[in-house]
Design a protein around this motif. Structure first.
Motif, short mmCIF file in Angstrom:
data_model
loop_
_atom_site.label_atom_id
_atom_site.label_comp_id
_atom_site.label_asym_id
_atom_site.label_seq_id
_atom_site.Cartn_x
_atom_site.Cartn_y
_atom_site.Cartn_z
N LEU A 1 0.83 -1.22 0.00
CA LEU A 1 0.00 0.00 0.00
C LEU A 1 0.86 1.26 0.00
CD1 LEU A 1 -3.14 -0.65 2.22
CD2 LEU A 1 -2.96 -0.50 -0.25
N ALA A 2 1.93 1.28 0.77
CA ALA A 2 2.79 2.47 0.80
C ALA A 2 3.39 2.73 -0.58
CB ALA A 2 3.89 2.30 1.85
N ASP A 3 3.85 1.67 -1.23
CA ASP A 3 4.43 1.84 -2.57
C ASP A 3 3.38 2.26 -3.59
OD1 ASP A 3 6.83 1.07 -1.42
OD2 ASP A 3 6.81 -0.95 -2.29
N LYS A 4 2.22 1.65 -3.51
CA LYS A 4 1.13 1.99 -4.43
C LYS A 4 0.72 3.46 -4.27
CE LYS A 4 -2.08 0.10 -7.13
NZ LYS A 4 -1.73 -0.44 -8.44
N ILE A 5 0.53 3.88 -3.02
CA ILE A 5 0.11 5.25 -2.74
C ILE A 5 1.18 6.25 -3.17
CG2 ILE A 5 -0.37 6.85 -0.83
CD1 ILE A 5 -1.88 4.38 0.48
N SER A 6 2.44 5.90 -2.96
CA SER A 6 3.54 6.79 -3.34
C SER A 6 3.55 7.07 -4.84
CB SER A 6 4.89 6.18 -2.94
OG SER A 6 4.98 6.02 -1.55
N GLN A 7 3.08 6.10 -5.62
CA GLN A 7 3.18 6.20 -7.07
C GLN A 7 1.85 6.42 -7.78
OE1 GLN A 7 5.32 2.66 -8.22
NE2 GLN A 7 6.86 3.01 -6.65
N LEU A 8 0.74 6.52 -7.02
CA LEU A 8 -0.56 6.74 -7.66
C LEU A 8 -0.55 8.04 -8.46
CD1 LEU A 8 -3.31 5.88 -5.02
CD2 LEU A 8 -2.95 4.80 -7.24
N ARG A 9 -0.96 7.96 -9.69
CA ARG A 9 -0.98 9.15 -10.55
C ARG A 9 -2.36 9.79 -10.47
NH1 ARG A 9 1.90 7.13 -16.00
NH2 ARG A 9 -0.31 7.12 -16.52
N ILE A 10 -2.53 10.65 -9.46
CA ILE A 10 -3.84 11.28 -9.23
C ILE A 10 -3.74 12.80 -9.10
CG2 ILE A 10 -4.91 9.21 -8.28
CD1 ILE A 10 -4.44 10.34 -5.48
N PHE A 11 -2.62 13.36 -9.57
CA PHE A 11 -2.46 14.81 -9.60
C PHE A 11 -2.37 15.26 -11.04
CE2 PHE A 11 -1.08 13.61 -5.42
CZ PHE A 11 -1.52 14.64 -4.61
N ASP A 12 -2.85 16.47 -11.30
CA ASP A 12 -2.93 16.99 -12.66
C ASP A 12 -1.55 17.31 -13.22
OD1 ASP A 12 -5.70 16.90 -12.53
OD2 ASP A 12 -5.89 19.00 -11.93
N ASP A 13 -1.37 16.95 -14.51
CA ASP A 13 -0.19 17.41 -15.24
C ASP A 13 -0.53 18.73 -15.93
OD1 ASP A 13 -1.67 16.76 -17.53
OD2 ASP A 13 -0.48 14.99 -18.02
N GLN A 14 0.33 19.20 -16.82
CA GLN A 14 0.10 20.48 -17.49
C GLN A 14 -1.13 20.47 -18.39
OE1 GLN A 14 3.83 21.38 -19.37
NE2 GLN A 14 4.70 22.22 -17.50
N GLU A 15 -1.58 19.29 -18.78
CA GLU A 15 -2.76 19.17 -19.64
C GLU A 15 -4.02 18.84 -18.83
OE1 GLU A 15 -1.77 16.34 -22.68
OE2 GLU A 15 -0.01 17.48 -23.29
N CYS A 16 -3.93 19.01 -17.51
CA CYS A 16 -5.05 18.74 -16.59
C CYS A 16 -5.50 17.28 -16.63
CB CYS A 16 -6.22 19.69 -16.86
SG CYS A 16 -5.81 21.40 -16.50
N LYS A 17 -4.57 16.38 -16.87
CA LYS A 17 -4.85 14.95 -16.81
C LYS A 17 -4.24 14.40 -15.52
CE LYS A 17 -5.05 14.16 -21.75
NZ LYS A 17 -4.54 13.41 -22.88
N LEU A 18 -4.95 13.46 -14.91
CA LEU A 18 -4.43 12.83 -13.69
C LEU A 18 -3.28 11.92 -14.09
CD1 LEU A 18 -7.75 11.97 -11.82
CD2 LEU A 18 -6.28 13.95 -11.55
N ASN A 19 -2.08 12.49 -14.05
CA ASN A 19 -0.93 11.79 -14.59
C ASN A 19 0.32 11.90 -13.72
OD1 ASN A 19 -0.03 10.14 -16.68
ND2 ASN A 19 0.84 11.85 -17.83
N LEU A 20 0.22 12.57 -12.56
CA LEU A 20 1.38 12.76 -11.70
C LEU A 20 1.12 12.18 -10.31
CD1 LEU A 20 2.16 16.50 -12.61
CD2 LEU A 20 3.25 14.44 -13.54
N SER A 21 2.18 11.71 -9.68
CA SER A 21 2.08 11.16 -8.33
C SER A 21 2.37 12.23 -7.29
CB SER A 21 3.08 10.02 -8.15
OG SER A 21 4.40 10.54 -8.09
N VAL A 22 2.11 11.90 -6.04
CA VAL A 22 2.42 12.82 -4.94
C VAL A 22 3.91 13.12 -4.92
CG1 VAL A 22 2.64 11.03 -3.14
CG2 VAL A 22 1.93 13.35 -2.51
N GLN A 23 4.73 12.15 -5.30
CA GLN A 23 6.17 12.37 -5.39
C GLN A 23 6.49 13.37 -6.49
OE1 GLN A 23 7.18 8.19 -5.90
NE2 GLN A 23 8.19 8.19 -3.90
#
Length: 149
Positions: free
Chosen positions: A45-67
């Motif tokens: 779960l820690a690894d999955k959450i660290s890498q979840l792509r749920i933040f917007d990129d420059q094109e407003c797509k959910l494509n970035l992780s919390v890292q």
């Protein structure tokens, strides 16, 4: 192990009128530890959450992780995620891990987030906490380490 993951603008945890953990932009994770959960569940779960792509990129797509966005994580233990409400009106918590086991795995989960390079704040285990979450999106996901395949 179960987690409710919320993308937030900010989040905080207060115990006895004292803020014990707070973050700005990032993720609030409510973590429940169940009977039979292991260190591998915490790592997954820690690894999955660290890498979840749920933040917007420059094109407003959910494509970035919390890292990727330099965000933080506020991890809060919540045994009620294992509440079973199928019978009667009072939830059963028989599937939640005993406090000693849950504390150990919660701490393993938090340490894994930190080792993944995330600034991580926490609540206080087995304390009454007031949690403030300013959800961003809203984006809220449910994860379960037993449903990884």
């Amino acid at each position: 192990m179960r987690a409710v993951v919320q993308r937030v603008l900010r989040g905080s945890v207060t115990v006895d009128n004292e803020i014990v953990g707070q973050i700005g932009h990032g993720l609030v994770v409510l973590l429940g530890v169940g009977c039979g959960d292991t260190v591998e569940d915490a790592y997954y779960l820690a690894d999955k959450i660290s890498q979840l792509r749920i933040f917007d990129d420059q094109e407003c797509k959910l494509n970035l992780s919390v890292q990727d966005v330099g965000g933080s994580v506020l991890a809060i233990s919540q045994f009620t995620l294992f509440g079973d409400c199928r019978k009667g009106r009072r939830p059963s918590y028989s599937e939640a891990a005993r406090p000693e086991e849950a504390r150990e795995l919660y701490e393993v989960f938090v340490q894994r987030l930190v080792s993944n390079g995330l600034t991580t704040a926490t609540g206080r285990f087995q304390e009454h906490m007031v949690v403030e979450i300013i959800n961003d999106g809203p984006v809220t996901l449910l994860l379960d380490s037993r449903k990884q395949f």
